[in-house]
Design a protein around this motif. Structure first.
Motif, PDB file in Angstrom:
ATOM      1  N   LYS A 120       0.693  -1.097   0.111  1.00 12.38           N
ATOM      2  CA  LYS A 120       0.048  -0.331  -0.033  1.00 12.38           C
ATOM      3  C   LYS A 120       1.050   1.205   0.299  1.00 12.38           C
ATOM      4  CE  LYS A 120      -3.940  -2.099   2.245  1.00 12.38           C
ATOM      5  NZ  LYS A 120      -4.674  -1.870   3.793  1.00 12.38           N
ATOM      6  N   SER A 121       2.048   1.363   0.333  1.00 17.43           N
ATOM      7  CA  SER A 121       2.689   2.370   0.422  1.00 17.43           C
ATOM      8  C   SER A 121       2.940   3.282  -0.651  1.00 17.43           C
ATOM      9  CB  SER A 121       3.863   1.888   2.257  1.00 17.43           C
ATOM     10  OG  SER A 121       4.362   1.238   1.558  1.00 17.43           O
ATOM     11  N   LYS A 122       3.543   1.673  -1.194  1.00 20.86           N
ATOM     12  CA  LYS A 122       4.612   1.864  -2.259  1.00 20.86           C
ATOM     13  C   LYS A 122       3.513   2.360  -3.916  1.00 20.86           C
ATOM     14  CE  LYS A 122       8.195   0.782  -1.638  1.00 20.86           C
ATOM     15  NZ  LYS A 122       7.947   0.506   0.321  1.00 20.86           N
ATOM     16  N   LEU A 123       2.582   1.686  -3.411  1.00 14.67           N
ATOM     17  CA  LEU A 123       1.298   2.230  -3.848  1.00 14.67           C
ATOM     18  C   LEU A 123       0.546   3.691  -4.047  1.00 14.67           C
ATOM     19  CD1 LEU A 123      -0.770   1.221  -6.487  1.00 14.67           C
ATOM     20  CD2 LEU A 123      -2.752   0.828  -4.640  1.00 14.67           C
ATOM     21  N   ALA A 124       1.178   4.572  -2.890  1.00 15.88           N
ATOM     22  CA  ALA A 124       0.968   5.795  -2.794  1.00 15.88           C
ATOM     23  C   ALA A 124       1.757   6.151  -3.566  1.00 15.88           C
ATOM     24  CB  ALA A 124       1.118   5.504  -0.798  1.00 15.88           C
ATOM     25  N   LEU A 125       2.891   5.955  -3.144  1.00 21.13           N
ATOM     26  CA  LEU A 125       3.941   7.213  -3.886  1.00 21.13           C
ATOM     27  C   LEU A 125       4.009   6.647  -5.181  1.00 21.13           C
ATOM     28  CD1 LEU A 125       7.017   8.183  -3.346  1.00 21.13           C
ATOM     29  CD2 LEU A 125       7.969   5.737  -3.297  1.00 21.13           C
ATOM     30  N   LEU A 126       3.527   5.476  -6.000  1.00 17.50           N
ATOM     31  CA  LEU A 126       3.463   5.454  -7.252  1.00 17.50           C
ATOM     32  C   LEU A 126       2.307   6.625  -7.341  1.00 17.50           C
ATOM     33  CD1 LEU A 126       3.739   4.068 -10.093  1.00 17.50           C
ATOM     34  CD2 LEU A 126       2.297   2.800  -9.640  1.00 17.50           C
ATOM     35  N   ASN A 127       0.656   6.281  -7.322  1.00 14.91           N
ATOM     36  CA  ASN A 127       0.412   7.858  -6.698  1.00 14.91           C
ATOM     37  C   ASN A 127       0.605   8.581  -7.273  1.00 14.91           C
ATOM     38  OD1 ASN A 127      -1.374   5.533  -7.555  1.00 14.91           O
ATOM     39  ND2 ASN A 127      -2.424   5.499  -5.572  1.00 14.91           N
ATOM     40  N   LEU A 128       1.534   9.431  -6.237  1.00 18.66           N
ATOM     41  CA  LEU A 128       1.863  10.709  -6.160  1.00 18.66           C
ATOM     42  C   LEU A 128       2.504  10.991  -7.401  1.00 18.66           C
ATOM     43  CD1 LEU A 128       3.080  13.230  -4.394  1.00 18.66           C
ATOM     44  CD2 LEU A 128       4.489  11.282  -3.476  1.00 18.66           C
ATOM     45  N   VAL A 129       3.562  10.356  -8.015  1.00 22.43           N
ATOM     46  CA  VAL A 129       3.849  10.328  -9.948  1.00 22.43           C
ATOM     47  C   VAL A 129       3.123  10.667 -10.750  1.00 22.43           C
ATOM     48  CG1 VAL A 129       5.366   9.328 -11.288  1.00 22.43           C
ATOM     49  CG2 VAL A 129       5.990   9.011  -8.440  1.00 22.43           C
ATOM     50  N   GLN A 130       1.803   9.416 -10.292  1.00 21.53           N
ATOM     51  CA  GLN A 130       1.040  10.046 -11.065  1.00 21.53           C
ATOM     52  C   GLN A 130       0.087  11.622 -10.951  1.00 21.53           C
ATOM     53  OE1 GLN A 130      -0.522   7.359 -13.644  1.00 21.53           O
ATOM     54  NE2 GLN A 130       0.641   5.799 -13.099  1.00 21.53           N
ATOM     55  N   VAL A 131       0.146  12.043  -9.984  1.00 24.74           N
ATOM     56  CA  VAL A 131      -0.730  13.383  -9.868  1.00 24.74           C
ATOM     57  C   VAL A 131       0.265  13.944 -10.215  1.00 24.74           C
ATOM     58  CG1 VAL A 131      -0.963  14.937  -8.456  1.00 24.74           C
ATOM     59  CG2 VAL A 131      -1.869  12.713  -7.829  1.00 24.74           C
ATOM     60  N   ILE A 132       2.066  14.410 -10.050  1.00 32.84           N
ATOM     61  CA  ILE A 132       2.441  15.447 -10.504  1.00 32.84           C
ATOM     62  C   ILE A 132       3.004  15.730 -12.378  1.00 32.84           C
ATOM     63  CG2 ILE A 132       3.345  15.464  -7.965  1.00 32.84           C
ATOM     64  CD1 ILE A 132       6.024  14.591  -9.654  1.00 32.84           C
TER      65      ILE A 132
ATOM     66  N   ILE B 282      12.413  12.006 -12.118  1.00 30.78           N
ATOM     67  CA  ILE B 282      11.869  12.003 -10.446  1.00 30.78           C
ATOM     68  C   ILE B 282      11.975  10.865 -10.636  1.00 30.78           C
ATOM     69  CG2 ILE B 282       9.446  12.488  -8.999  1.00 30.78           C
ATOM     70  CD1 ILE B 282      10.132  15.208 -10.142  1.00 30.78           C
ATOM     71  N   PHE B 283      10.624  10.297 -11.217  1.00 31.17           N
ATOM     72  CA  PHE B 283      10.484   8.223 -11.548  1.00 31.17           C
ATOM     73  C   PHE B 283      11.809   7.553 -11.470  1.00 31.17           C
ATOM     74  CE2 PHE B 283       9.514   4.644 -13.874  1.00 31.17           C
ATOM     75  CZ  PHE B 283       8.560   4.105 -13.027  1.00 31.17           C
ATOM     76  N   SER B 284      12.644   8.324 -11.810  1.00 29.57           N
ATOM     77  CA  SER B 284      13.947   7.117 -12.114  1.00 29.57           C
ATOM     78  C   SER B 284      15.012   6.855 -10.416  1.00 29.57           C
ATOM     79  CB  SER B 284      14.569   7.855 -12.834  1.00 29.57           C
ATOM     80  OG  SER B 284      16.023   8.602 -12.756  1.00 29.57           O
ATOM     81  N   VAL B 285      15.012   8.360  -9.481  1.00 32.74           N
ATOM     82  CA  VAL B 285      15.285   8.540  -8.597  1.00 32.74           C
ATOM     83  C   VAL B 285      14.229   7.853  -8.268  1.00 32.74           C
ATOM     84  CG1 VAL B 285      15.578  10.170  -6.465  1.00 32.74           C
ATOM     85  CG2 VAL B 285      16.620  10.572  -9.155  1.00 32.74           C
ATOM     86  N   VAL B 286      12.818   7.965  -7.835  1.00 28.92           N
ATOM     87  CA  VAL B 286      12.030   7.315  -7.289  1.00 28.92           C
ATOM     88  C   VAL B 286      11.972   5.601  -7.335  1.00 28.92           C
ATOM     89  CG1 VAL B 286       8.919   6.417  -7.055  1.00 28.92           C
ATOM     90  CG2 VAL B 286       9.754   8.642  -6.923  1.00 28.92           C
ATOM     91  N   ILE B 287      11.493   4.859  -8.184  1.00 29.57           N
ATOM     92  CA  ILE B 287      12.755   3.367  -8.568  1.00 29.57           C
ATOM     93  C   ILE B 287      13.740   3.382  -8.384  1.00 29.57           C
ATOM     94  CG2 ILE B 287      12.265   1.468 -10.569  1.00 29.57           C
ATOM     95  CD1 ILE B 287       9.711   2.708  -9.137  1.00 29.57           C
TER      96      ILE B 287
END
Length: 260
Positions: free
Chosen positions: A120-132, A144-149
Protein backbone atom coordinates in the motif's frame (compact mmCIF):
# COMPACT_ATOMS: atom_id res chain seq x y z
CA UNK A 1 3.92 -4.24 -36.46
CA UNK A 2 6.33 -3.73 -33.57
CA UNK A 3 10.01 -3.49 -34.45
CA UNK A 4 12.05 -6.58 -33.68
CA UNK A 5 15.45 -8.13 -34.28
CA UNK A 6 16.54 -11.76 -34.26
CA UNK A 7 19.81 -13.51 -33.51
CA UNK A 8 19.47 -16.95 -35.07
CA UNK A 9 22.53 -19.18 -35.32
CA UNK A 10 20.91 -22.61 -35.48
CA UNK A 11 17.32 -23.34 -36.44
CA UNK A 12 17.26 -26.29 -34.02
CA UNK A 13 17.91 -24.18 -30.92
CA UNK A 14 15.11 -23.05 -28.62
CA UNK A 15 14.13 -19.37 -28.70
CA UNK A 16 14.34 -16.74 -25.97
CA UNK A 17 12.14 -13.65 -26.40
CA UNK A 18 13.22 -10.43 -24.63
CA UNK A 19 10.73 -7.73 -23.56
CA UNK A 20 12.26 -4.54 -22.11
CA UNK A 21 10.87 -2.23 -19.43
CA UNK A 22 9.48 1.30 -19.40
CA UNK A 23 11.83 3.69 -21.18
CA UNK A 24 13.91 0.81 -22.52
CA UNK A 25 14.45 -0.75 -25.94
CA UNK A 26 16.26 -3.61 -27.62
CA UNK A 27 19.48 -1.74 -26.79
CA UNK A 28 19.00 -2.28 -23.04
CA UNK A 29 19.55 -6.05 -23.55
CA UNK A 30 23.09 -5.69 -24.94
CA UNK A 31 24.58 -7.34 -21.83
CA UNK A 32 22.44 -10.42 -22.46
CA UNK A 33 22.86 -10.98 -26.20
CA UNK A 34 26.34 -12.52 -26.17
CA UNK A 35 25.70 -14.94 -23.29
CA UNK A 36 22.27 -16.12 -24.39
CA UNK A 37 23.02 -16.41 -28.12
CA UNK A 38 25.60 -19.12 -27.39
CA UNK A 39 22.81 -21.61 -26.64
CA UNK A 40 19.56 -20.03 -27.87
CA UNK A 41 18.08 -18.16 -30.78
CA UNK A 42 17.00 -14.68 -29.67
CA UNK A 43 14.04 -12.48 -30.50
CA UNK A 44 14.20 -8.91 -29.16
CA UNK A 45 11.17 -6.62 -29.38
CA UNK A 46 10.68 -2.87 -28.99
CA UNK A 47 7.36 -2.24 -27.25
CA UNK A 48 4.85 0.35 -28.46
CA UNK A 49 6.36 3.83 -28.54
CA UNK A 50 9.85 2.60 -27.63
CA UNK A 51 13.01 2.30 -29.70
CA UNK A 52 12.11 1.73 -33.34
CA UNK A 53 8.43 1.08 -32.56
CA UNK A 54 7.73 4.80 -32.16
CA UNK A 55 5.08 4.91 -34.85
CA UNK A 56 3.13 1.83 -33.75
CA UNK A 57 -0.44 2.65 -32.71
CA UNK A 58 -0.81 2.85 -28.95
CA UNK A 59 -2.96 0.90 -26.52
CA UNK A 60 -5.51 1.04 -23.71
CA UNK A 61 -3.53 1.56 -20.45
CA UNK A 62 -6.14 -0.53 -18.63
CA UNK A 63 -5.54 -3.61 -20.77
CA UNK A 64 -2.44 -5.19 -22.33
CA UNK A 65 -4.44 -7.39 -24.74
CA UNK A 66 -3.45 -5.41 -27.82
CA UNK A 67 0.23 -5.51 -26.84
CA UNK A 68 0.01 -9.27 -26.28
CA UNK A 69 -1.48 -9.58 -29.77
CA UNK A 70 1.41 -7.47 -31.15
CA UNK A 71 3.95 -9.83 -29.58
CA UNK A 72 2.12 -12.94 -30.84
CA UNK A 73 2.01 -11.43 -34.35
CA UNK A 74 5.81 -11.26 -34.35
CA UNK A 75 6.17 -14.85 -33.15
CA UNK A 76 3.91 -15.98 -35.98
CA UNK A 77 5.89 -13.98 -38.55
CA UNK A 78 9.25 -15.37 -37.35
CA UNK A 79 7.78 -18.87 -37.17
CA UNK A 80 8.19 -19.44 -33.44
CA UNK A 81 5.67 -21.87 -31.97
CA UNK A 82 6.98 -21.89 -28.40
CA UNK A 83 9.69 -19.91 -26.63
CA UNK A 84 11.17 -18.92 -23.31
CA UNK A 85 10.35 -15.32 -22.41
CA UNK A 86 12.43 -12.83 -20.41
CA UNK A 87 10.96 -9.52 -19.29
CA UNK A 88 12.35 -6.65 -17.25
CA UNK A 89 10.26 -4.43 -14.98
CA UNK A 90 7.17 -3.28 -16.88
CA UNK A 91 8.10 -5.80 -19.59
CA UNK A 92 7.78 -8.52 -16.97
CA UNK A 93 4.31 -7.20 -16.12
CA UNK A 94 3.35 -7.32 -19.80
CA UNK A 95 4.50 -10.94 -19.95
CA UNK A 96 2.19 -11.91 -17.10
CA UNK A 97 -0.71 -10.83 -19.30
CA UNK A 98 0.89 -12.48 -22.33
CA UNK A 99 1.28 -15.92 -20.74
CA UNK A 100 -2.31 -15.82 -19.50
CA UNK A 101 -3.55 -15.05 -23.03
CA UNK A 102 -1.15 -17.23 -25.03
CA UNK A 103 0.09 -20.00 -22.67
CA UNK A 104 0.51 -22.43 -25.56
CA UNK A 105 3.45 -20.34 -26.85
CA UNK A 106 5.37 -20.18 -23.56
CA UNK A 107 7.98 -22.69 -22.37
CA UNK A 108 9.05 -20.64 -19.34
CA UNK A 109 9.05 -17.12 -17.92
CA UNK A 110 11.95 -15.20 -16.39
CA UNK A 111 10.74 -11.93 -14.88
CA UNK A 112 13.47 -9.51 -13.83
CA UNK A 113 12.53 -6.66 -11.52
CA UNK A 114 9.10 -8.23 -11.59
CA UNK A 115 5.99 -6.11 -11.15
CA UNK A 116 2.76 -7.81 -10.12
CA UNK A 117 1.73 -6.60 -6.66
CA UNK A 118 2.55 -3.49 -4.61
CA UNK A 119 2.45 -2.76 -0.91
CA UNK A 120 0.00 0.00 0.00
CA UNK A 121 2.80 2.45 0.82
CA UNK A 122 4.47 1.88 -2.57
CA UNK A 123 1.15 2.16 -4.37
CA UNK A 124 0.70 5.56 -2.69
CA UNK A 125 4.16 6.60 -3.94
CA UNK A 126 3.28 5.52 -7.48
CA UNK A 127 0.02 7.45 -7.23
CA UNK A 128 1.98 10.56 -6.23
CA UNK A 129 4.03 10.31 -9.42
CA UNK A 130 0.75 9.87 -11.29
CA UNK A 131 -0.55 13.14 -9.80
CA UNK A 132 2.43 15.26 -10.81
CA UNK A 133 2.97 13.70 -14.23
CA UNK A 134 0.79 16.19 -16.13
CA UNK A 135 2.13 19.38 -14.58
CA UNK A 136 5.92 19.12 -14.88
CA UNK A 137 8.27 19.01 -17.91
CA UNK A 138 9.02 15.60 -19.42
CA UNK A 139 12.73 15.53 -18.57
CA UNK A 140 12.00 16.38 -14.94
CA UNK A 141 9.22 13.78 -14.80
CA UNK A 142 11.60 11.06 -16.04
CA UNK A 143 14.28 12.08 -13.55
CA UNK A 144 11.84 12.02 -10.62
CA UNK A 145 10.54 8.61 -11.67
CA UNK A 146 14.07 7.21 -12.03
CA UNK A 147 15.07 8.46 -8.56
CA UNK A 148 11.90 6.99 -7.03
CA UNK A 149 12.66 3.59 -8.57
CA UNK A 150 16.49 3.71 -8.41
CA UNK A 151 17.53 5.95 -5.50
CA UNK A 152 21.00 4.66 -4.52
CA UNK A 153 24.48 5.56 -5.80
CA UNK A 154 25.07 2.09 -7.19
CA UNK A 155 21.87 2.46 -9.24
CA UNK A 156 23.37 5.41 -11.13
CA UNK A 157 24.11 3.55 -14.37
CA UNK A 158 20.57 2.18 -14.55
CA UNK A 159 19.19 5.67 -13.85
CA UNK A 160 21.30 7.20 -16.60
CA UNK A 161 20.24 4.59 -19.15
CA UNK A 162 16.59 5.01 -18.22
CA UNK A 163 16.74 8.81 -18.50
CA UNK A 164 18.54 8.60 -21.84
CA UNK A 165 16.09 6.12 -23.36
CA UNK A 166 12.95 7.65 -21.81
CA UNK A 167 13.66 10.97 -23.55
CA UNK A 168 13.08 9.15 -26.85
CA UNK A 169 9.49 8.44 -25.81
CA UNK A 170 6.68 10.81 -26.59
CA UNK A 171 5.33 12.31 -23.37
CA UNK A 172 1.81 10.94 -23.97
CA UNK A 173 3.19 7.43 -24.44
CA UNK A 174 5.27 7.59 -21.26
CA UNK A 175 2.21 8.74 -19.32
CA UNK A 176 0.06 5.97 -20.81
CA UNK A 177 2.60 3.31 -19.84
CA UNK A 178 2.79 4.83 -16.35
CA UNK A 179 -1.01 4.70 -16.16
CA UNK A 180 -0.92 1.03 -17.13
CA UNK A 181 0.93 0.18 -13.92
CA UNK A 182 -2.35 0.76 -12.10
CA UNK A 183 -3.24 -2.76 -13.23
CA UNK A 184 -1.39 -3.97 -10.13
CA UNK A 185 -4.72 -3.52 -8.34
CA UNK A 186 -5.79 -6.70 -10.14
CA UNK A 187 -2.89 -8.68 -8.66
CA UNK A 188 -5.18 -11.32 -7.13
CA UNK A 189 -6.69 -12.06 -10.55
CA UNK A 190 -3.24 -12.36 -12.14
CA UNK A 191 -2.08 -14.68 -9.36
CA UNK A 192 -5.17 -16.85 -9.71
CA UNK A 193 -4.66 -17.11 -13.48
CA UNK A 194 -0.95 -17.99 -13.17
CA UNK A 195 -1.79 -20.78 -10.74
CA UNK A 196 -3.82 -22.42 -13.49
CA UNK A 197 -0.67 -22.63 -15.63
CA UNK A 198 1.28 -25.01 -13.43
CA UNK A 199 3.13 -26.54 -16.39
CA UNK A 200 4.87 -23.21 -17.13
CA UNK A 201 7.74 -22.54 -14.71
CA UNK A 202 8.29 -18.93 -13.64
CA UNK A 203 11.44 -17.39 -12.16
CA UNK A 204 11.35 -13.93 -10.61
CA UNK A 205 14.80 -12.31 -10.32
CA UNK A 206 14.90 -9.24 -8.07
CA UNK A 207 17.55 -6.97 -6.63
CA UNK A 208 17.77 -6.88 -2.83
CA UNK A 209 17.62 -3.06 -3.03
CA UNK A 210 14.49 -2.96 -5.19
CA UNK A 211 12.61 -1.07 -2.49
CA UNK A 212 9.66 -0.33 -4.77
CA UNK A 213 8.71 -3.81 -5.95
CA UNK A 214 10.61 -6.55 -4.07
CA UNK A 215 8.40 -6.95 -1.02
CA UNK A 216 5.12 -6.93 -2.92
CA UNK A 217 6.43 -9.31 -5.56
CA UNK A 218 7.85 -11.65 -2.92
CA UNK A 219 4.41 -11.83 -1.29
CA UNK A 220 2.86 -12.60 -4.67
CA UNK A 221 5.40 -15.32 -5.52
CA UNK A 222 4.49 -17.16 -2.31
CA UNK A 223 0.97 -17.49 -3.72
CA UNK A 224 2.01 -18.62 -7.22
CA UNK A 225 2.68 -22.35 -7.29
CA UNK A 226 4.82 -22.50 -10.48
CA UNK A 227 6.95 -19.47 -9.44
CA UNK A 228 10.21 -19.13 -7.55
CA UNK A 229 12.12 -16.03 -6.46
CA UNK A 230 15.84 -15.39 -6.64
CA UNK A 231 17.32 -12.27 -5.06
CA UNK A 232 20.56 -10.66 -6.24
CA UNK A 233 22.31 -8.94 -3.35
CA UNK A 234 23.39 -5.29 -3.40
CA UNK A 235 21.37 -4.66 -6.54
CA UNK A 236 18.56 -2.30 -7.46
CA UNK A 237 15.51 -2.67 -9.66
CA UNK A 238 17.15 -3.10 -13.08
CA UNK A 239 19.18 -6.19 -12.24
CA UNK A 240 19.75 -7.10 -15.92
CA UNK A 241 21.99 -4.03 -16.19
CA UNK A 242 23.35 -3.39 -12.71
CA UNK A 243 24.28 -7.00 -11.98
CA UNK A 244 24.04 -8.46 -15.46
CA UNK A 245 26.49 -11.32 -14.87
CA UNK A 246 24.50 -12.60 -11.89
CA UNK A 247 21.25 -12.07 -13.77
CA UNK A 248 22.50 -13.94 -16.83
CA UNK A 249 23.87 -16.80 -14.73
CA UNK A 250 20.58 -17.19 -12.85
CA UNK A 251 18.48 -17.05 -15.99
CA UNK A 252 20.63 -19.46 -17.99
CA UNK A 253 20.79 -21.92 -15.12
CA UNK A 254 17.00 -21.81 -14.88
CA UNK A 255 16.60 -22.33 -18.63
CA UNK A 256 18.95 -25.30 -18.65
CA UNK A 257 17.13 -26.91 -15.74
CA UNK A 258 13.83 -26.51 -17.61
CA UNK A 259 15.04 -27.38 -21.10
CA UNK A 260 12.61 -29.29 -23.28
Amino acid sequence: MLYYETVEKNKDLNWVVFIHGLGGSILTWKKQIEDFSKEYNLLLIDLNGHGNSKDVSFFDPKDYSEICNNIKEILDKVGIQRANFIGMSLGAFVLVSYVIKYPQTVLSLILGGGVIQLEKSKLALLNLVQVIKRIIPSNLLYKIFSVVILPKKNHKKSREIFNREALKLKRAEFIAWLESLKQVKYADKFIEALNKLKEIPILYVMGSEDHMFLKGTAMAVEKIEPATLQIIEHCGHVCSIEKYKEFNDSALKFLKSRSV
